[in-house]
Design an enzyme around this catalytic site. Structure first.
Site, PDB file in Angstrom:
ATOM      1  N   SER A   7       0.833  -1.197   0.000  1.00 54.18           N
ATOM      2  CA  SER A   7       0.000   0.000   0.000  1.00 54.18           C
ATOM      3  C   SER A   7       0.869   1.248   0.000  1.00 54.18           C
ATOM      4  O   SER A   7       1.641   1.479   0.937  1.00 54.18           O
ATOM      5  CB  SER A   7      -0.906   0.013   1.234  1.00 54.18           C
ATOM      6  OG  SER A   7      -1.594   1.248   1.322  1.00 54.18           O
ATOM      7  N   HIS A  32      -1.099  -1.400  -4.197  1.00 57.16           N
ATOM      8  CA  HIS A  32      -2.397  -1.014  -3.634  1.00 57.16           C
ATOM      9  C   HIS A  32      -2.489   0.502  -3.510  1.00 57.16           C
ATOM     10  O   HIS A  32      -1.638   1.143  -2.894  1.00 57.16           O
ATOM     11  CB  HIS A  32      -2.580  -1.656  -2.262  1.00 57.16           C
ATOM     12  CG  HIS A  32      -3.987  -1.660  -1.775  1.00 57.16           C
ATOM     13  ND1 HIS A  32      -4.942  -2.518  -2.263  1.00 57.16           N
ATOM     14  CD2 HIS A  32      -4.612  -0.899  -0.852  1.00 57.16           C
ATOM     15  CE1 HIS A  32      -6.093  -2.299  -1.647  1.00 57.16           C
ATOM     16  NE2 HIS A  32      -5.926  -1.310  -0.791  1.00 57.16           N
ATOM     17  N   ASP A  34      -4.885   3.360  -2.189  1.00 57.81           N
ATOM     18  CA  ASP A  34      -6.033   3.685  -1.344  1.00 57.81           C
ATOM     19  C   ASP A  34      -6.521   5.091  -1.639  1.00 57.81           C
ATOM     20  O   ASP A  34      -5.840   6.079  -1.338  1.00 57.81           O
ATOM     21  CB  ASP A  34      -5.647   3.586   0.128  1.00 57.81           C
ATOM     22  CG  ASP A  34      -5.599   2.149   0.609  1.00 57.81           C
ATOM     23  OD1 ASP A  34      -6.576   1.418   0.377  1.00 57.81           O
ATOM     24  OD2 ASP A  34      -4.592   1.763   1.228  1.00 57.81           O
ATOM     25  N   MET A  36      -9.212   7.931  -0.812  1.00 58.55           N
ATOM     26  CA  MET A  36     -10.159   8.386   0.203  1.00 58.55           C
ATOM     27  C   MET A  36     -10.579   9.814  -0.123  1.00 58.55           C
ATOM     28  O   MET A  36      -9.736  10.647  -0.468  1.00 58.55           O
ATOM     29  CB  MET A  36      -9.518   8.338   1.593  1.00 58.55           C
ATOM     30  CG  MET A  36      -8.916   7.009   1.969  1.00 58.55           C
ATOM     31  SD  MET A  36      -8.130   7.054   3.595  1.00 58.55           S
ATOM     32  CE  MET A  36      -7.151   5.551   3.545  1.00 58.55           C
ATOM     33  N   HIS A  65      -8.378   0.911  -4.541  1.00 59.55           N
ATOM     34  CA  HIS A  65      -9.395   0.714  -3.509  1.00 59.55           C
ATOM     35  C   HIS A  65     -10.103   2.045  -3.283  1.00 59.55           C
ATOM     36  O   HIS A  65      -9.524   2.972  -2.716  1.00 59.55           O
ATOM     37  CB  HIS A  65      -8.717   0.218  -2.225  1.00 59.55           C
ATOM     38  CG  HIS A  65      -9.637   0.023  -1.075  1.00 59.55           C
ATOM     39  ND1 HIS A  65      -9.166  -0.152   0.212  1.00 59.55           N
ATOM     40  CD2 HIS A  65     -10.995  -0.025  -0.989  1.00 59.55           C
ATOM     41  CE1 HIS A  65     -10.187  -0.297   1.025  1.00 59.55           C
ATOM     42  NE2 HIS A  65     -11.312  -0.226   0.320  1.00 59.55           N
ATOM     43  N   MET A  67     -12.444   4.260  -1.470  1.00 60.15           N
ATOM     44  CA  MET A  67     -13.192   4.577  -0.243  1.00 60.15           C
ATOM     45  C   MET A  67     -13.796   5.965  -0.436  1.00 60.15           C
ATOM     46  O   MET A  67     -13.331   6.963   0.124  1.00 60.15           O
ATOM     47  CB  MET A  67     -12.258   4.514   0.965  1.00 60.15           C
ATOM     48  CG  MET A  67     -11.821   3.104   1.294  1.00 60.15           C
ATOM     49  SD  MET A  67     -10.494   3.018   2.519  1.00 60.15           S
ATOM     50  CE  MET A  67      -9.061   3.173   1.428  1.00 60.15           C
ATOM     51  N   MET A 139     -11.823  -5.889   4.993  1.00 54.29           N
ATOM     52  CA  MET A 139     -11.099  -4.927   5.819  1.00 54.29           C
ATOM     53  C   MET A 139     -10.893  -5.512   7.215  1.00 54.29           C
ATOM     54  O   MET A 139     -11.851  -5.861   7.902  1.00 54.29           O
ATOM     55  CB  MET A 139     -11.873  -3.610   5.907  1.00 54.29           C
ATOM     56  CG  MET A 139     -12.007  -2.863   4.591  1.00 54.29           C
ATOM     57  SD  MET A 139     -10.414  -2.401   3.855  1.00 54.29           S
ATOM     58  CE  MET A 139      -9.692  -1.395   5.163  1.00 54.29           C
ATOM     59  N   ASP A 177      -6.939  -6.356   4.037  1.00 52.32           N
ATOM     60  CA  ASP A 177      -6.255  -5.069   4.190  1.00 52.32           C
ATOM     61  C   ASP A 177      -6.421  -4.571   5.613  1.00 52.32           C
ATOM     62  O   ASP A 177      -7.538  -4.363   6.085  1.00 52.32           O
ATOM     63  CB  ASP A 177      -6.868  -4.060   3.206  1.00 52.32           C
ATOM     64  CG  ASP A 177      -6.181  -2.703   3.234  1.00 52.32           C
ATOM     65  OD1 ASP A 177      -5.222  -2.532   4.002  1.00 52.32           O
ATOM     66  OD2 ASP A 177      -6.613  -1.819   2.482  1.00 52.32           O
TER      67      ASP A 177
END
Length: 218
Positions: A7, A32, A34, A36, A65, A67, A139, A177
Protein backbone atom coordinates in the site's frame (compact mmCIF):
# COMPACT_ATOMS: atom_id res chain seq x y z
CA UNK A 1 0.61 -19.20 -1.86
CA UNK A 2 -0.34 -15.57 -1.27
CA UNK A 3 0.40 -12.56 -3.42
CA UNK A 4 1.38 -9.17 -2.03
CA UNK A 5 -0.06 -5.72 -2.71
CA UNK A 6 2.06 -3.03 -0.99
CA UNK A 7 0.00 0.00 0.00
CA UNK A 8 1.59 3.24 -1.17
CA UNK A 9 0.01 5.21 1.68
CA UNK A 10 2.98 4.07 3.77
CA UNK A 11 5.52 4.99 1.10
CA UNK A 12 7.72 8.09 0.93
CA UNK A 13 5.79 10.27 -1.51
CA UNK A 14 8.89 12.36 -2.15
CA UNK A 15 10.38 9.28 -3.82
CA UNK A 16 7.19 7.46 -4.77
CA UNK A 17 8.23 5.95 -8.10
CA UNK A 18 11.46 4.69 -6.57
CA UNK A 19 9.55 3.17 -3.64
CA UNK A 20 7.12 1.40 -5.98
CA UNK A 21 9.93 -0.04 -8.10
CA UNK A 22 11.62 -1.34 -4.95
CA UNK A 23 8.51 -3.35 -4.12
CA UNK A 24 8.27 -4.68 -7.65
CA UNK A 25 11.91 -5.76 -7.58
CA UNK A 26 11.28 -7.51 -4.26
CA UNK A 27 8.56 -9.64 -5.87
CA UNK A 28 5.26 -7.81 -5.36
CA UNK A 29 2.89 -8.26 -8.31
CA UNK A 30 0.21 -5.78 -7.20
CA UNK A 31 0.42 -2.22 -5.92
CA UNK A 32 -2.40 -1.01 -3.63
CA UNK A 33 -3.74 2.51 -4.14
CA UNK A 34 -6.03 3.69 -1.34
CA UNK A 35 -8.32 6.47 -2.54
CA UNK A 36 -10.16 8.39 0.20
CA UNK A 37 -12.39 11.39 -0.39
CA UNK A 38 -12.71 12.73 3.16
CA UNK A 39 -16.46 11.98 3.07
CA UNK A 40 -16.91 8.20 3.02
CA UNK A 41 -13.97 8.02 5.42
CA UNK A 42 -12.52 10.91 7.45
CA UNK A 43 -9.17 11.10 5.68
CA UNK A 44 -8.42 12.31 2.17
CA UNK A 45 -5.61 10.95 0.02
CA UNK A 46 -5.10 11.41 -3.72
CA UNK A 47 -7.05 11.59 -6.95
CA UNK A 48 -6.77 10.07 -10.42
CA UNK A 49 -3.87 12.37 -11.35
CA UNK A 50 -1.48 10.41 -9.14
CA UNK A 51 -2.65 7.07 -10.54
CA UNK A 52 -2.23 8.40 -14.06
CA UNK A 53 1.30 9.50 -13.23
CA UNK A 54 2.51 6.18 -11.83
CA UNK A 55 0.32 3.48 -13.40
CA UNK A 56 2.73 2.70 -16.26
CA UNK A 57 5.98 3.20 -14.37
CA UNK A 58 5.97 -0.46 -13.29
CA UNK A 59 4.59 -3.84 -14.37
CA UNK A 60 2.42 -4.59 -11.32
CA UNK A 61 -1.37 -4.66 -11.18
CA UNK A 62 -2.78 -1.26 -10.22
CA UNK A 63 -5.07 -2.30 -7.37
CA UNK A 64 -7.30 0.74 -6.69
CA UNK A 65 -9.39 0.71 -3.51
CA UNK A 66 -12.11 3.39 -3.69
CA UNK A 67 -13.19 4.58 -0.24
CA UNK A 68 -15.41 7.28 -1.70
CA UNK A 69 -19.00 8.48 -1.51
CA UNK A 70 -19.39 8.72 -5.31
CA UNK A 71 -18.13 5.31 -6.52
CA UNK A 72 -19.68 5.40 -10.01
CA UNK A 73 -18.03 8.66 -11.03
CA UNK A 74 -14.78 7.65 -9.38
CA UNK A 75 -14.72 4.35 -11.28
CA UNK A 76 -14.82 6.21 -14.58
CA UNK A 77 -12.10 8.67 -13.53
CA UNK A 78 -9.74 6.03 -12.16
CA UNK A 79 -10.33 3.63 -15.04
CA UNK A 80 -9.20 6.36 -17.40
CA UNK A 81 -6.22 7.04 -15.13
CA UNK A 82 -4.92 3.49 -15.48
CA UNK A 83 -6.47 1.34 -12.74
CA UNK A 84 -6.52 -2.40 -13.43
CA UNK A 85 -8.80 -3.36 -10.55
CA UNK A 86 -11.48 -1.06 -9.14
CA UNK A 87 -12.74 -2.04 -5.71
CA UNK A 88 -15.80 -0.26 -4.34
CA UNK A 89 -17.41 -0.43 -0.91
CA UNK A 90 -20.73 -2.14 -0.26
CA UNK A 91 -21.58 0.58 2.26
CA UNK A 92 -21.24 3.38 -0.34
CA UNK A 93 -24.39 2.36 -2.23
CA UNK A 94 -28.04 3.18 -1.44
CA UNK A 95 -29.28 -0.24 -2.59
CA UNK A 96 -28.13 -3.51 -4.15
CA UNK A 97 -29.27 -2.57 -7.67
CA UNK A 98 -27.02 0.51 -7.64
CA UNK A 99 -24.11 -1.74 -6.68
CA UNK A 100 -24.93 -4.28 -9.40
CA UNK A 101 -24.99 -1.42 -11.90
CA UNK A 102 -21.60 -0.17 -10.73
CA UNK A 103 -19.99 -3.59 -10.98
CA UNK A 104 -21.34 -3.88 -14.51
CA UNK A 105 -19.93 -0.42 -15.29
CA UNK A 106 -16.49 -1.49 -14.07
CA UNK A 107 -16.50 -4.48 -16.39
CA UNK A 108 -17.79 -2.34 -19.26
CA UNK A 109 -14.78 -0.08 -18.67
CA UNK A 110 -12.59 -3.13 -19.22
CA UNK A 111 -11.45 -3.41 -15.60
CA UNK A 112 -11.68 -6.08 -12.94
CA UNK A 113 -14.29 -5.48 -10.26
CA UNK A 114 -13.73 -5.72 -6.53
CA UNK A 115 -16.11 -5.32 -3.59
CA UNK A 116 -15.03 -4.42 -0.06
CA UNK A 117 -16.82 -4.56 3.27
CA UNK A 118 -16.08 -2.73 6.49
CA UNK A 119 -15.44 -4.66 9.72
CA UNK A 120 -19.01 -4.25 10.99
CA UNK A 121 -20.61 -5.45 7.73
CA UNK A 122 -21.65 -9.09 7.47
CA UNK A 123 -19.81 -11.07 4.78
CA UNK A 124 -23.16 -12.55 3.78
CA UNK A 125 -23.88 -9.40 1.75
CA UNK A 126 -21.17 -10.53 -0.70
CA UNK A 127 -23.12 -13.60 -1.77
CA UNK A 128 -25.53 -11.68 -4.01
CA UNK A 129 -22.62 -10.27 -6.02
CA UNK A 130 -20.18 -13.19 -6.04
CA UNK A 131 -20.63 -14.12 -9.67
CA UNK A 132 -19.86 -10.53 -10.69
CA UNK A 133 -16.66 -10.19 -8.68
CA UNK A 134 -13.01 -10.64 -9.53
CA UNK A 135 -11.93 -9.67 -6.02
CA UNK A 136 -13.41 -9.48 -2.52
CA UNK A 137 -11.63 -7.17 -0.08
CA UNK A 138 -12.03 -7.87 3.62
CA UNK A 139 -11.10 -4.93 5.82
CA UNK A 140 -9.32 -6.10 8.95
CA UNK A 141 -9.25 -2.53 10.30
CA UNK A 142 -11.66 0.38 10.03
CA UNK A 143 -10.94 2.05 6.67
CA UNK A 144 -9.51 5.54 6.67
CA UNK A 145 -6.23 5.39 8.57
CA UNK A 146 -3.07 3.30 8.66
CA UNK A 147 -1.31 1.67 11.58
CA UNK A 148 -4.40 0.11 13.17
CA UNK A 149 -4.42 -3.23 14.93
CA UNK A 150 -5.50 -6.31 12.96
CA UNK A 151 -9.04 -7.47 13.78
CA UNK A 152 -9.01 -11.23 14.26
CA UNK A 153 -12.71 -11.65 13.45
CA UNK A 154 -11.90 -10.71 9.84
CA UNK A 155 -10.66 -14.28 9.49
CA UNK A 156 -14.22 -15.62 9.72
CA UNK A 157 -15.12 -13.39 6.77
CA UNK A 158 -12.20 -14.74 4.77
CA UNK A 159 -13.33 -18.28 5.52
CA UNK A 160 -16.81 -17.35 4.34
CA UNK A 161 -15.38 -16.02 1.07
CA UNK A 162 -13.32 -19.16 0.63
CA UNK A 163 -16.48 -21.20 1.00
CA UNK A 164 -18.29 -19.01 -1.54
CA UNK A 165 -15.55 -19.78 -4.05
CA UNK A 166 -16.11 -23.48 -3.44
CA UNK A 167 -19.89 -23.19 -3.66
CA UNK A 168 -19.84 -21.12 -6.85
CA UNK A 169 -16.84 -22.90 -8.41
CA UNK A 170 -15.04 -19.59 -8.76
CA UNK A 171 -11.59 -18.18 -8.02
CA UNK A 172 -12.44 -14.71 -6.75
CA UNK A 173 -9.31 -13.14 -5.24
CA UNK A 174 -9.71 -12.85 -1.46
CA UNK A 175 -7.83 -9.74 -0.40
CA UNK A 176 -7.26 -8.57 3.17
CA UNK A 177 -6.25 -5.07 4.19
CA UNK A 178 -5.30 -3.78 7.62
CA UNK A 179 -2.68 -4.66 10.20
CA UNK A 180 -0.96 -7.23 8.00
CA UNK A 181 2.54 -8.13 9.18
CA UNK A 182 4.75 -11.15 9.78
CA UNK A 183 2.50 -12.40 12.58
CA UNK A 184 -0.97 -11.72 11.19
CA UNK A 185 -0.31 -12.64 7.55
CA UNK A 186 -0.03 -16.42 8.17
CA UNK A 187 -3.35 -16.35 10.01
CA UNK A 188 -5.01 -14.49 7.14
CA UNK A 189 -3.65 -16.90 4.55
CA UNK A 190 -4.76 -19.90 6.58
CA UNK A 191 -8.25 -18.36 6.73
CA UNK A 192 -8.37 -18.01 2.96
CA UNK A 193 -6.66 -14.78 1.92
CA UNK A 194 -4.88 -14.94 -1.42
CA UNK A 195 -3.79 -11.29 -1.67
CA UNK A 196 -2.20 -9.45 1.25
CA UNK A 197 -2.22 -5.66 1.49
CA UNK A 198 0.64 -4.38 3.64
CA UNK A 199 1.81 -0.83 4.14
CA UNK A 200 3.82 0.12 7.21
CA UNK A 201 5.12 -3.45 7.50
CA UNK A 202 6.87 -3.12 4.13
CA UNK A 203 7.70 0.51 3.50
CA UNK A 204 10.30 2.37 5.55
CA UNK A 205 12.36 -0.69 6.48
CA UNK A 206 15.84 -1.69 5.34
CA UNK A 207 14.78 -5.34 5.12
CA UNK A 208 11.72 -4.65 2.95
CA UNK A 209 12.86 -7.24 0.39
CA UNK A 210 13.01 -10.00 3.00
CA UNK A 211 9.60 -8.91 4.30
CA UNK A 212 7.98 -9.10 0.87
CA UNK A 213 9.55 -12.46 0.13
CA UNK A 214 8.49 -13.74 3.55
CA UNK A 215 4.85 -12.93 2.80
CA UNK A 216 5.12 -14.51 -0.66
CA UNK A 217 6.19 -17.80 0.90
CA UNK A 218 2.98 -18.12 2.92
Amino acid sequence: MALVSPSILAADFNHLEEEILKMEKAGATYIHLDVMDGVFVPNKTFGPDLVERIHDKHHMVNDVHLMVSTPEASCIDFARAGADILTVHYEAFPNEQALHDCLQLIHTLGKKAGLSIKPKTSPEVLKAFWNELDLALIMSVEPGAGGQKYMVDAEDKMRYCKQLNRNYHRKVIIEVDGGINGETAPRAVEAGATLLVAGSYLFGHDDYEERVKGLLKL
